[in-house]
Design a protein around this motif. Structure first.
Motif, PDB file in Angstrom:
ATOM      1  N   UNK A  76      80.870   8.807  25.651  1.00  0.00           N
ATOM      2  CA  UNK A  76      80.049   9.563  26.596  1.00  0.00           C
ATOM      3  C   UNK A  76      80.874   9.909  27.821  1.00  0.00           C
ATOM      4  N   UNK A  77      80.746  11.149  28.274  1.00  0.00           N
ATOM      5  CA  UNK A  77      81.441  11.623  29.463  1.00  0.00           C
ATOM      6  C   UNK A  77      80.413  12.304  30.352  1.00  0.00           C
ATOM      7  N   UNK A  78      80.200  11.764  31.567  1.00  0.00           N
ATOM      8  CA  UNK A  78      79.267  12.336  32.531  1.00  0.00           C
ATOM      9  C   UNK A  78      77.866  12.480  31.941  1.00  0.00           C
ATOM     10  N   UNK A  79      77.351  11.398  31.353  1.00  0.00           N
ATOM     11  CA  UNK A  79      76.043  11.402  30.710  1.00  0.00           C
ATOM     12  C   UNK A  79      75.109  10.403  31.384  1.00  0.00           C
ATOM     13  N   UNK A  80      73.818  10.609  31.237  1.00  0.00           N
ATOM     14  CA  UNK A  80      72.831   9.644  31.712  1.00  0.00           C
ATOM     15  C   UNK A  80      71.652   9.648  30.747  1.00  0.00           C
ATOM     16  N   UNK A  81      70.977   8.497  30.675  1.00  0.00           N
ATOM     17  CA  UNK A  81      69.789   8.389  29.843  1.00  0.00           C
ATOM     18  C   UNK A  81      70.052   8.483  28.356  1.00  0.00           C
ATOM     19  N   UNK A  82      71.151   7.879  27.888  1.00  0.00           N
ATOM     20  CA  UNK A  82      71.490   7.901  26.463  1.00  0.00           C
ATOM     21  C   UNK A  82      71.072   6.577  25.833  1.00  0.00           C
ATOM     22  N   UNK A  83      70.219   6.653  24.811  1.00  0.00           N
ATOM     23  CA  UNK A  83      69.747   5.464  24.094  1.00  0.00           C
ATOM     24  C   UNK A  83      70.163   5.556  22.632  1.00  0.00           C
ATOM     25  N   UNK A  84      70.555   4.405  22.070  1.00  0.00           N
ATOM     26  CA  UNK A  84      70.887   4.328  20.653  1.00  0.00           C
ATOM     27  C   UNK A  84      69.814   3.507  19.969  1.00  0.00           C
ATOM     28  N   UNK A 129      67.011  -1.027  20.056  1.00  0.00           N
ATOM     29  CA  UNK A 129      67.321   0.027  21.015  1.00  0.00           C
ATOM     30  C   UNK A 129      68.282  -0.503  22.071  1.00  0.00           C
ATOM     31  N   UNK A 130      69.354   0.233  22.297  1.00  0.00           N
ATOM     32  CA  UNK A 130      70.339  -0.115  23.320  1.00  0.00           C
ATOM     33  C   UNK A 130      70.569   1.095  24.216  1.00  0.00           C
ATOM     34  N   UNK A 131      70.622   0.852  25.505  1.00  0.00           N
ATOM     35  CA  UNK A 131      70.895   1.905  26.479  1.00  0.00           C
ATOM     36  C   UNK A 131      72.398   1.922  26.755  1.00  0.00           C
ATOM     37  N   UNK A 132      73.041   3.081  26.633  1.00  0.00           N
ATOM     38  CA  UNK A 132      74.459   3.196  26.964  1.00  0.00           C
ATOM     39  C   UNK A 132      74.565   3.267  28.481  1.00  0.00           C
ATOM     40  N   UNK A 133      75.401   2.414  29.088  1.00  0.00           N
ATOM     41  CA  UNK A 133      75.499   2.397  30.554  1.00  0.00           C
ATOM     42  C   UNK A 133      75.949   3.742  31.122  1.00  0.00           C
ATOM     43  N   UNK A 134      75.356   4.098  32.250  1.00  0.00           N
ATOM     44  CA  UNK A 134      75.744   5.324  32.942  1.00  0.00           C
ATOM     45  C   UNK A 134      76.988   5.108  33.811  1.00  0.00           C
ATOM     46  N   UNK A 135      77.201   3.858  34.209  1.00  0.00           N
ATOM     47  CA  UNK A 135      78.344   3.532  35.073  1.00  0.00           C
ATOM     48  C   UNK A 135      79.090   2.335  34.512  1.00  0.00           C
ATOM     49  N   UNK A 136      80.413   2.389  34.586  1.00  0.00           N
ATOM     50  CA  UNK A 136      81.259   1.273  34.186  1.00  0.00           C
ATOM     51  C   UNK A 136      82.229   1.004  35.327  1.00  0.00           C
ATOM     52  N   UNK A 137      82.371  -0.264  35.699  1.00  0.00           N
ATOM     53  CA  UNK A 137      83.257  -0.689  36.772  1.00  0.00           C
ATOM     54  C   UNK A 137      84.474  -1.350  36.141  1.00  0.00           C
TER      55      UNK A 137
END
Length: 120
Positions: A61-69, A93-101
């Motif tokens: 994912x690149x510059x995405x939000x609200x992505x669920x698997x 159901x898993x939510x792909x994080x919008x931000x990673x540090x």
């Protein structure tokens, strides 16, 4: 490859090569059989339904939000068709994080999820 689609449901029997969705919102993607690499770029709101045992690659994912698997496990079957995935009574159901540090500690790169936020 799908670009600039809004509020659309795609039902795919199998992806032979890599797939991509870009500049889209409100996407529902049901991927049966084999799933190689999948790229989501500039996507706002996407529900992916698939069988993790059929994944040959990853989801980038690149510059995405609200992505669920939504994962449906095979349970002894060789493959699941899209209709099987949609009818499955239970899905993990898993939510792909919008931000990673990411930080450097010594000689290691360490990344962690920092929650979900709207990137719009």
């Amino acid at each position: 490859v799908t670009e600039e689609c809004h509020n659309v449901k795609f039902i795919v029997d199998a992806l032979l090569f890599a797939g991509a969705v870009s500049d889209s919102s409100g996407i529902e993607l049901v991927l049966g059989a084999e799933v190689p690499n999948l790229l989501l770029r500039n996507v706002r709101g996407c529900d992916l339904t698939l069988c993790p045992e059929n994944m040959d690659g990853g989801i980038e994912t690149v510059n995405c939000s609200g992505v669920s698997v939504h994962s449906v496990f095979r349970g002894g079957f060789l493959a699941l068709e899209p209709a099987d995935l949609m009818r499955a009574p239970t899905k993990y159901v898993a939510q792909i994080p919008d931000r990673v540090y990411t930080i450097m500690q010594g000689h290691q790169v360490i990344s962690e999820s920092r929650g979900h936020r709207n990137l719009a």
